[in-house]
Scaffold this active site. Structure first.
Site, PDB file in Angstrom:
ATOM      1  N   TYR A  11       6.494  35.182 -80.219  1.00  0.00           N
ATOM      2  CA  TYR A  11       7.382  36.294 -79.757  1.00  0.00           C
ATOM      3  C   TYR A  11       8.770  36.360 -79.256  1.00  0.00           C
ATOM      4  O   TYR A  11       9.876  36.812 -79.333  1.00  0.00           O
ATOM      5  CB  TYR A  11       5.890  37.063 -78.573  1.00  0.00           C
ATOM      6  N   ILE A  12       8.795  35.205 -77.580  1.00  0.00           N
ATOM      7  CA  ILE A  12       9.608  35.391 -77.011  1.00  0.00           C
ATOM      8  C   ILE A  12      10.721  34.569 -78.039  1.00  0.00           C
ATOM      9  O   ILE A  12      12.002  34.886 -78.015  1.00  0.00           O
ATOM     10  CB  ILE A  12      10.192  34.737 -75.485  1.00  0.00           C
ATOM     11  N   LYS A  35      -0.268  30.481 -83.019  1.00  0.00           N
ATOM     12  CA  LYS A  35       0.226  31.660 -82.446  1.00  0.00           C
ATOM     13  C   LYS A  35       1.292  32.499 -83.162  1.00  0.00           C
ATOM     14  O   LYS A  35       1.280  33.925 -83.183  1.00  0.00           O
ATOM     15  CB  LYS A  35       0.216  31.514 -80.917  1.00  0.00           C
ATOM     16  N   PHE A  72       9.835  26.729 -76.393  1.00  0.00           N
ATOM     17  CA  PHE A  72       8.548  27.387 -75.589  1.00  0.00           C
ATOM     18  C   PHE A  72       7.169  27.443 -76.622  1.00  0.00           C
ATOM     19  O   PHE A  72       6.546  27.513 -75.680  1.00  0.00           O
ATOM     20  CB  PHE A  72       9.200  28.600 -77.096  1.00  0.00           C
ATOM     21  N   TYR A 140      -3.040  27.329 -66.946  1.00  0.00           N
ATOM     22  CA  TYR A 140      -1.708  27.736 -67.409  1.00  0.00           C
ATOM     23  C   TYR A 140      -0.506  27.191 -66.514  1.00  0.00           C
ATOM     24  O   TYR A 140       0.222  26.922 -67.531  1.00  0.00           O
ATOM     25  CB  TYR A 140      -1.986  28.641 -68.180  1.00  0.00           C
ATOM     26  N   PHE A 207      -7.630  47.713 -64.764  1.00  0.00           N
ATOM     27  CA  PHE A 207      -8.636  46.887 -63.901  1.00  0.00           C
ATOM     28  C   PHE A 207      -8.252  47.132 -62.071  1.00  0.00           C
ATOM     29  O   PHE A 207      -7.366  46.475 -61.667  1.00  0.00           O
ATOM     30  CB  PHE A 207      -8.362  45.754 -64.334  1.00  0.00           C
TER      31      PHE A 207
END
Length: 328
Positions: A11-12, A35, A72, A140, A207
């Site tokens: 994506y980025i 991905k 990335f 992460y 949430f």
């Protein structure tokens, strides 16, 4: 200069590669397509391969006169990192180690690293500044911080200069609609809300509505993906002109609650968009907002798409035209 973009089909990464091309830079993309999407790579030399594969890195650095790297490539789901920490350390840390090793071997001296606000963990103050403590609350964030530290030591030992960009919630899409956001599974709020608008899901879950915020829902800092792309380019320019490493936050400096995001999506799409309250998720801070003053002062960075309506309009155009993402 010739820039290697790892994870450039993501994506980025794909939006940054597009921005670099618009600045007339030569770009090479490496992505294992775990991905990412090859359809997101536009008119750029592309290598399908894994960062942990030394042979593919040797091939790229030998065939092309790479002057710098924008990195990335990584696994990036917070929840998944908690249940699969070994996978995250294997892919993120070992992949980055292999990349840095090959950069040193091939005498490539500049790297811009895609880091994250997750390196801070639970913020002690808002807005978050680069000098605030880094105490990640998930694997992460830990892996990204470990890579930042690797780059710090590589600077001292080998003269490898780096800029680490810690950014907040990337959103939006290429304003011309050529590429956009497509994750499987999707975990980002704005595309999830837009899936409700498209009739692909019945409702969006909020949430928790009892946080100490104005409307009770979590507040986050959303930044347009093309503004992130611009920042990576400016970070490279800083390395070229100053040869000094640095760490920068990237965000709009303005927070929007989950409920506010949903309401703007309703305005932009002119759809009802049903929402329902669900239990809080463990580890969700009430407010995450960046101070980007350092990036503005030292990189000359200024977001061009700071308005949430515009961010969502660009995302909506992409999702309307590509309701199943890159899969036609």
């Amino acid at each position: 200069m010739t820039i290697l973009v790892t994870g450039g089909a993501g994506y980025i990464g794909s939006h940054t590669a597009l921005y670099l091309q618009q600045q007339n830079e030569d770009v090479i993309i490496l992505d294992n397509l775990q991905k990412g999407h090859q359809e997101a790579v536009l008119n750029t030399p592309f290598y399908e391969g894994d960062l942990r594969d030394e042979a593919v890195l040797d091939e790229i650095f030998t065939k092309h006169n790479i002057t710098s790297v924008i990195h990335f490539a990584a696994n990036s789901l917070v929840g998944e990192s908690v249940t699969a920490p070994l996978e995250y350390y294997e892919n993120n840390v070992i992949g980055s180690y292999t990349l840095v090793k090959k950069m040193v071997e091939h005498n490539v001296k500049q790297i811009v690293f895609s880091s994250t606000a997750a390196t801070y963990g639970e913020p002690e103050s808002v807005p978050i500044q680069e000098s605030d403590p880094t105490i990640p609350t998930n694997p992460y964030g830990e892996t990204k911080l470990a890579i930042e530290k690797l780059l710090k030591w590589a600077d001292g030992a080998y003269g490898l200069k780096s800029v680490c960009l810690r950014y907040f919630n990337a959103a939006g899409a290429d304003p011309e609609g050529r590429i956009g956001e497509d994750h499987t599974p999707e975990s980002h709020l704005i595309p999830l809300v837009l899936q409700v608008a498209l009739g692909q899901r019945e409702t969006i879950k909020i949430f928790g509505d009892n946080y100490p915020t104005e409307d009770g829902s979590c507040v986050r800092d959303y930044i347009h993906v093309m503004d992130l792309a611009q920042a990576h380019y400016l970070a490279l320019k800083k390395l070229e002109t100053t040869n000094e490493s640095g760490i920068y936050n990237l965000g709009n400096g303005t927070g929007f609650s989950v409920k506010e995001v949903i309401e703007v999506c309703r305005e932009v799409t002119r759809k009802e968009i049903k929402a329902e309250i669900a239990e809080r998720r463990a580890g969700d801070p009430a407010v995450l907002i960046a101070s980007s003053e350092k990036a503005k002062q030292e990189l000359g960075w200024k977001p061009n798409y700071a308005d949430l309506n515009q961010i969502i309009e660009h995302a909506w155009t992409w999702h309307q035209n590509n309701p199943t993402g890159y899969k036609k």
